[in-house]
Design a protein around this motif. Structure first.
Motif, mmCIF file in Angstrom:
data_model
loop_
_atom_site.group_PDB
_atom_site.id
_atom_site.type_symbol
_atom_site.label_atom_id
_atom_site.label_comp_id
_atom_site.label_asym_id
_atom_site.label_seq_id
_atom_site.Cartn_x
_atom_site.Cartn_y
_atom_site.Cartn_z
ATOM 1 N N THR A 198 0.793 -1.149 -0.037
ATOM 2 C CA THR A 198 0.008 0.041 -0.089
ATOM 3 C C THR A 198 0.816 1.284 0.018
ATOM 4 N N GLU A 199 2.046 1.118 0.435
ATOM 5 C CA GLU A 199 3.067 2.224 0.153
ATOM 6 C C GLU A 199 3.480 2.394 -1.148
ATOM 7 N N GLY A 200 3.219 1.473 -1.877
ATOM 8 C CA GLY A 200 3.632 1.610 -3.467
ATOM 9 C C GLY A 200 5.052 1.004 -3.859
ATOM 10 N N VAL A 201 5.577 0.106 -2.760
ATOM 11 C CA VAL A 201 6.917 -0.288 -2.897
ATOM 12 C C VAL A 201 6.801 -1.642 -3.222
ATOM 13 N N PRO A 202 7.875 -2.381 -3.724
ATOM 14 C CA PRO A 202 7.937 -3.861 -3.866
ATOM 15 C C PRO A 202 8.310 -4.525 -2.567
ATOM 16 N N SER A 203 7.751 -5.702 -2.397
ATOM 17 C CA SER A 203 7.917 -6.411 -1.187
ATOM 18 C C SER A 203 7.709 -7.928 -1.789
ATOM 19 N N MET A 204 7.871 -8.973 -0.807
ATOM 20 C CA MET A 204 7.445 -10.409 -0.893
ATOM 21 C C MET A 204 6.546 -10.822 0.182
ATOM 22 N N VAL A 205 5.856 -11.677 -0.279
ATOM 23 C CA VAL A 205 5.150 -12.391 1.045
ATOM 24 C C VAL A 205 5.158 -13.725 0.577
ATOM 25 N N LYS A 206 5.066 -14.586 1.572
ATOM 26 C CA LYS A 206 5.388 -16.025 1.695
ATOM 27 C C LYS A 206 4.147 -16.840 0.875
ATOM 28 N N ALA A 207 4.667 -17.414 0.240
ATOM 29 C CA ALA A 207 3.363 -18.181 -0.971
ATOM 30 C C ALA A 207 4.146 -19.486 -1.352
ATOM 31 N N PRO A 208 3.924 -20.599 -0.887
ATOM 32 C CA PRO A 208 4.000 -21.946 -1.378
ATOM 33 C C PRO A 208 3.933 -22.091 -2.750
ATOM 34 N N GLY A 209 4.982 -22.690 -3.449
ATOM 35 C CA GLY A 209 5.246 -22.795 -5.008
ATOM 36 C C GLY A 209 5.266 -21.454 -5.796
ATOM 37 N N LYS A 210 5.284 -20.347 -5.211
ATOM 38 C CA LYS A 210 5.751 -19.360 -5.988
ATOM 39 C C LYS A 210 7.197 -19.009 -5.783
ATOM 40 N N ARG A 211 7.570 -18.207 -6.889
ATOM 41 C CA ARG A 211 9.132 -17.616 -6.756
ATOM 42 C C ARG A 211 9.179 -16.050 -7.141
ATOM 43 N N VAL A 212 10.210 -15.466 -6.540
ATOM 44 C CA VAL A 212 10.579 -14.333 -6.800
ATOM 45 C C VAL A 212 11.931 -14.323 -7.401
ATOM 46 N N HIS A 213 12.144 -13.445 -8.486
ATOM 47 C CA HIS A 213 13.202 -13.407 -9.271
ATOM 48 C C HIS A 213 13.788 -11.855 -8.785
ATOM 49 N N GLY A 214 15.160 -12.025 -8.846
ATOM 50 C CA GLY A 214 15.919 -10.931 -8.364
ATOM 51 C C GLY A 214 17.531 -10.857 -8.710
ATOM 52 N N VAL A 215 18.124 -9.953 -8.213
ATOM 53 C CA VAL A 215 19.841 -9.920 -8.659
ATOM 54 C C VAL A 215 20.569 -9.845 -7.370
ATOM 55 N N LEU A 216 21.476 -10.791 -7.257
ATOM 56 C CA LEU A 216 22.449 -10.540 -6.135
ATOM 57 C C LEU A 216 23.487 -9.580 -6.453
ATOM 58 N N TRP A 217 23.800 -8.821 -5.411
ATOM 59 C CA TRP A 217 25.030 -7.762 -5.599
ATOM 60 C C TRP A 217 25.792 -7.825 -4.750
ATOM 61 N N ASP A 218 27.259 -8.232 -4.889
ATOM 62 C CA ASP A 218 28.277 -8.140 -3.993
ATOM 63 C C ASP A 218 28.595 -6.966 -3.595
ATOM 64 N N CYS A 219 28.212 -6.209 -2.213
ATOM 65 C CA CYS A 219 28.524 -4.860 -1.672
ATOM 66 C C CYS A 219 29.611 -4.641 -1.033
ATOM 67 N N ARG A 220 30.108 -3.583 -0.972
ATOM 68 C CA ARG A 220 31.028 -3.039 -0.058
ATOM 69 C C ARG A 220 30.266 -3.122 1.454
ATOM 70 N N ILE A 221 30.862 -3.004 2.492
ATOM 71 C CA ILE A 221 30.177 -2.827 3.737
ATOM 72 C C ILE A 221 29.660 -1.337 3.755
ATOM 73 N N GLY A 222 30.360 -0.378 3.234
ATOM 74 C CA GLY A 222 29.746 0.889 3.379
ATOM 75 C C GLY A 222 28.437 1.124 2.430
ATOM 76 N N ASP A 223 28.399 0.012 1.346
ATOM 77 C CA ASP A 223 27.225 0.282 0.511
ATOM 78 C C ASP A 223 25.865 -0.276 1.056
ATOM 79 N N VAL A 224 26.103 -0.914 2.194
ATOM 80 C CA VAL A 224 24.758 -1.439 2.924
ATOM 81 C C VAL A 224 24.153 -0.328 3.375
#
Length: 140
Positions: free
Chosen positions: A40-66
């Motif tokens: 409702t805030e208009g932003v992406p999120s995920m909720v538990k849902a058996p049998g479903k899958r969310v796709h995304g990207v892994l990023w290797d970040c520096r500590i300061g990037d976090v």
């Protein structure tokens, strides 16, 4: 180096480079047992849902990037949890930082939060069925 799982606008290489220029993409990844939503805030999120899958990207970040990613995610979110969960990448499970909304109530995407999401899904060649799922949110 911390690993971050982006499934919203920060999976877009251009947007991520503007925030964290030293972050290195590790490539596409997925979360089984969850489905993508726009809160409702208009932003992406995920909720538990058996049998479903969310796709995304892994990023290797520096500590300061976090802290930069924390700020980018918190820009729109008030009820947010930052967790470490296993994501699947290249046939392996990897623990990654993930941001999840505390609400499962859905709404329309906020223009800034939605920026670059569809472009990123194309760039990373996510499955067409998943892109179709994202397009449904895009049309709300």
């Amino acid at each position: 180096m911390p690993i971050y799982f982006a499934y919203g606008r920060l999976m877009n290489p251009k947007i991520m480079a503007s925030r964290c220029p030293q972050a290195k993409p590790l490539g596409p990844a997925s979360m089984d047992g969850y489905r993508f939503i726009i809160t409702t805030e208009g932003v992406p999120s995920m909720v538990k849902a058996p049998g479903k899958r969310v796709h995304g990207v892994l990023w290797d970040c520096r500590i300061g990037d976090v802290t930069v990613v924390d700020g980018a995610e918190a820009l729109f979110r008030k009820g947010l949890d930052k967790v470490f969960l296993p994501v699947r990448s290249g046939g392996q499970n990897k623990s990654a930082i993930i941001y999840l909304s505390r609400t499962a109530n859905t709404g329309k995407p906020h223009a800034k939060a939605w920026e670059g999401v569809m472009e990123a899904a194309e760039h990373w060649d996510f499955p067409e069925t998943y892109r179709d799922e994202l397009r449904k949110w895009d049309l709300r």
